[in-house]
Scaffold this motif. Structure first.
Motif, mmCIF file in Angstrom:
data_model
loop_
_atom_site.group_PDB
_atom_site.id
_atom_site.type_symbol
_atom_site.label_atom_id
_atom_site.label_comp_id
_atom_site.label_asym_id
_atom_site.label_seq_id
_atom_site.Cartn_x
_atom_site.Cartn_y
_atom_site.Cartn_z
ATOM 1 N N ARG A 183 0.659 -1.050 -0.097
ATOM 2 C CA ARG A 183 0.094 -0.128 0.008
ATOM 3 C C ARG A 183 0.786 1.249 0.119
ATOM 4 N NH1 ARG A 183 -3.524 0.896 4.673
ATOM 5 N NH2 ARG A 183 -4.421 2.146 3.252
ATOM 6 N N LEU A 184 1.951 1.270 0.834
ATOM 7 C CA LEU A 184 2.675 2.474 0.849
ATOM 8 C C LEU A 184 3.272 2.604 -0.594
ATOM 9 C CD1 LEU A 184 4.295 4.695 2.252
ATOM 10 C CD2 LEU A 184 6.027 3.187 2.878
ATOM 11 N N LEU A 185 3.757 1.699 -1.312
ATOM 12 C CA LEU A 185 4.297 1.901 -2.730
ATOM 13 C C LEU A 185 3.231 2.527 -3.503
ATOM 14 C CD1 LEU A 185 6.604 1.330 -4.657
ATOM 15 C CD2 LEU A 185 5.599 -0.825 -5.339
ATOM 16 N N THR A 186 2.287 2.113 -3.570
ATOM 17 C CA THR A 186 1.202 2.693 -4.391
ATOM 18 C C THR A 186 0.803 4.226 -4.026
ATOM 19 O OG1 THR A 186 -0.008 0.547 -4.810
ATOM 20 C CG2 THR A 186 -1.356 2.376 -5.121
ATOM 21 N N GLN A 187 0.932 4.394 -2.708
ATOM 22 C CA GLN A 187 0.277 5.766 -2.051
ATOM 23 C C GLN A 187 1.521 6.591 -2.608
ATOM 24 O OE1 GLN A 187 0.265 6.110 2.255
ATOM 25 N NE2 GLN A 187 1.469 7.933 1.930
ATOM 26 N N ARG A 188 2.833 6.249 -2.277
ATOM 27 C CA ARG A 188 3.760 7.264 -3.010
ATOM 28 C C ARG A 188 3.834 7.499 -4.336
ATOM 29 N NH1 ARG A 188 4.959 10.535 0.590
ATOM 30 N NH2 ARG A 188 7.192 10.589 -0.002
ATOM 31 N N ALA A 189 3.465 6.321 -5.211
ATOM 32 C CA ALA A 189 3.463 6.539 -6.752
ATOM 33 C C ALA A 189 2.112 7.567 -6.934
ATOM 34 C CB ALA A 189 3.020 5.007 -7.362
ATOM 35 N N VAL A 190 1.047 7.425 -6.239
ATOM 36 C CA VAL A 190 -0.164 8.317 -6.616
ATOM 37 C C VAL A 190 0.353 9.850 -6.088
ATOM 38 C CG1 VAL A 190 -2.468 8.867 -5.649
ATOM 39 C CG2 VAL A 190 -1.844 6.625 -6.017
ATOM 40 N N GLN A 191 0.901 9.852 -4.858
ATOM 41 C CA GLN A 191 1.437 11.306 -4.627
ATOM 42 C C GLN A 191 2.308 11.973 -5.601
ATOM 43 O OE1 GLN A 191 2.543 9.743 -0.539
ATOM 44 N NE2 GLN A 191 1.298 11.944 0.217
ATOM 45 N N GLN A 192 3.238 10.948 -6.064
ATOM 46 C CA GLN A 192 4.285 11.802 -7.184
ATOM 47 C C GLN A 192 3.527 12.052 -8.528
ATOM 48 O OE1 GLN A 192 8.191 10.329 -6.927
ATOM 49 N NE2 GLN A 192 7.865 9.029 -5.545
ATOM 50 N N VAL A 193 2.476 11.288 -8.806
ATOM 51 C CA VAL A 193 1.739 11.464 -10.117
ATOM 52 C C VAL A 193 1.140 12.736 -9.495
ATOM 53 C CG1 VAL A 193 -0.247 10.700 -11.394
ATOM 54 C CG2 VAL A 193 1.564 9.189 -10.755
ATOM 55 N N MET A 194 0.434 12.953 -8.657
ATOM 56 C CA MET A 194 -0.486 14.081 -8.276
ATOM 57 C C MET A 194 0.856 15.322 -8.242
ATOM 58 S SD MET A 194 -2.504 12.874 -5.136
ATOM 59 C CE MET A 194 -3.273 14.442 -4.910
ATOM 60 N N PHE A 195 1.894 15.335 -7.839
ATOM 61 C CA PHE A 195 2.879 16.255 -7.842
ATOM 62 C C PHE A 195 3.199 16.539 -9.201
ATOM 63 C CE2 PHE A 195 7.506 17.139 -8.322
ATOM 64 C CZ PHE A 195 7.524 18.353 -7.502
ATOM 65 N N TYR A 196 3.440 16.014 -10.036
ATOM 66 C CA TYR A 196 3.634 16.165 -11.403
ATOM 67 C C TYR A 196 2.328 16.616 -12.156
ATOM 68 C CZ TYR A 196 8.183 13.471 -11.688
ATOM 69 O OH TYR A 196 9.365 13.219 -11.304
ATOM 70 N N GLN A 197 1.385 16.384 -11.857
ATOM 71 C CA GLN A 197 0.099 17.114 -12.559
ATOM 72 C C GLN A 197 0.134 18.503 -11.801
ATOM 73 O OE1 GLN A 197 -2.921 14.449 -10.719
ATOM 74 N NE2 GLN A 197 -3.081 13.347 -12.585
ATOM 75 N N GLY A 198 0.592 18.733 -10.444
ATOM 76 C CA GLY A 198 0.373 20.306 -10.145
ATOM 77 C C GLY A 198 1.533 20.993 -11.058
ATOM 78 N N VAL A 199 2.662 20.358 -11.120
ATOM 79 C CA VAL A 199 3.837 21.120 -11.760
ATOM 80 C C VAL A 199 3.379 21.466 -13.222
ATOM 81 C CG1 VAL A 199 6.150 20.731 -12.932
ATOM 82 C CG2 VAL A 199 5.860 19.986 -10.570
ATOM 83 N N GLN A 200 2.510 20.591 -13.757
ATOM 84 C CA GLN A 200 1.818 20.794 -15.085
ATOM 85 C C GLN A 200 0.529 21.723 -15.093
ATOM 86 O OE1 GLN A 200 1.194 16.897 -16.786
ATOM 87 N NE2 GLN A 200 3.565 16.431 -16.708
ATOM 88 N N ASN A 201 0.378 22.106 -13.877
ATOM 89 C CA ASN A 201 -0.722 22.991 -13.774
ATOM 90 C C ASN A 201 -2.233 22.373 -14.258
ATOM 91 O OD1 ASN A 201 0.304 25.336 -13.136
ATOM 92 N ND2 ASN A 201 1.043 25.770 -15.123
ATOM 93 N N ASP A 202 -2.270 20.983 -13.952
ATOM 94 C CA ASP A 202 -3.325 20.166 -14.045
ATOM 95 C C ASP A 202 -4.172 20.039 -12.538
ATOM 96 O OD1 ASP A 202 -5.469 18.596 -15.116
ATOM 97 O OD2 ASP A 202 -3.986 16.808 -15.829
ATOM 98 N N GLU A 203 -4.517 20.985 -11.807
ATOM 99 C CA GLU A 203 -5.200 21.050 -10.617
ATOM 100 C C GLU A 203 -6.512 20.309 -10.742
ATOM 101 O OE1 GLU A 203 -5.526 24.925 -9.224
ATOM 102 O OE2 GLU A 203 -3.304 25.552 -9.332
#
Length: 308
Positions: free
Chosen positions: A1-21
């Motif tokens: 679960r932690l692996l998936t959680q961190r993957a989701v958080q990093q995908v969300m981070f990149y979405q924020g960088v790309q202004n895909d709020e």
């Protein structure tokens, strides 16, 4: 679960960088029961995935039909021709449709899972060297006859000299790309979860890892005052700050003074915190070896989920 959680958080981070709020917010709220989602890039903890398993989360995304979200955004050119027009009282908004593809998001998360799993396979190897350094530096402190804050200072210096953090290299040893942006923070979470899991194993009622019940009762009291630091959002600073929850617990355990307690049968029993710390480190090492074997199978997991 932690692996998936961190993957989701990093995908969300990149979405924020790309202004895909919009997509980042949607993913943060996916399957959340509470209105305020704790699954955000800034959350530093180990229990944020809203479902009990990674398979349930990823397969939930894969099975999701394509949906359209109606989003209101400020118009590029409001009525009056200029945003600074003093005669324009109300800002204008455009209604736009944003497509949400669960399959695309799931594939992005699985790709990130693969990257993070490769990093963790390297980073888990640090656990053994760090544990050995922790034992060594405590032995040096005991031989020198120091205690308290000076022992902690010496321990920190020895830790810096004996540990080799793979996440500071910047690139994977396999030659592919830079490290993921959360690698160092994820390493702290790996230690936190491994230490918490090891403590649960050591303190289990049917555990044979402790030599007597008195040691278990002493460790239960010791753990009781620190348990909350291993749940929810955990304080952590990158480089030069205070040690994380896991390191703080182990240092406190190594620096604790041996004590004589009375057992349930009325006998005097010596409880050695150093022995308990060594038992905890051994259990943690065994757990990380099991995790490493599971990380080797991540891509096979993804194939099974995609065929679900």
């Amino acid at each position: 679960r932690l692996l998936t959680q961190r993957a989701v958080q990093q995908v969300m981070f990149y979405q924020g960088v790309q202004n895909d709020e919009v997509m980042a917010r949607w993913l943060g709220e996916f399957m959340q029961k509470e209105p305020e989602s704790c699954l955000s890039p800034d959350f530093h903890g180990v229990d944020a995935l809203p479902l009990p398993s990674s398979a349930a989360y990823i397969c939930g995304l894969l099975s999701l039909p394509i949906t359209l979200l109606s989003v209101r955004r400020p118009a590029l050119r409001p009525p009056g021709g200029s945003r600074n027009n003093p005669y324009t009282k109300d800002a204008a908004f455009d209604e736009i449709a944003v497509e949400v593809s669960g399959q695309f998001l799931a594939e992005s998360i699985m790709k990130m899972r693969t990257t993070v799993a490769q990093e963790w396979l390297q980073d888990l190897k640090i656990f053994v060297s760090e544990d050995d350094a922790l034992r060594k530096r405590h032995a040096v402190a005991i031989q020198a006859g120091v205690a308290g804050s000076k022992a902690n200072d010496d321990a920190k210096k020895m830790n810096e000299a004996n540990s080799h953090p793979a996440f500071e290299v910047g690139r994977l040893s396999s030659g592919g790309g830079r490290s993921s942006p959360f690698r160092k923070a994820s390493y702290d979470l790996l230690k936190l979860l491994a230490t918490r899991t090891a403590m649960d194993c050591v303190l289990a009622e049917n555990s044979k890892l402790l030599s007597n019940k008195s040691s278990r009762q002493w460790l239960l009291r010791f753990w009781g005052g620190r348990r909350d630091g291993f749940h929810g959002h955990s304080t952590w600073t990158q480089g030069g700050g205070d040690p994380g929850a896991s390191d703080s617990l182990l240092l406190a355990l190594f620096n604790a003074v041996p004590s004589i307690v009375t057992s349930t049968s009325g006998e005097a029993v010596l409880v050695d915190p150093n022995e308990l710390a060594d038992t905890l480190l051994t259990a943690r090492t065994d757990i990380t070896k099991e995790w490493a074997e599971a990380l080797e199978l991540v891509e096979d997991e993804h194939l099974c989920w995609q065929q679900w």
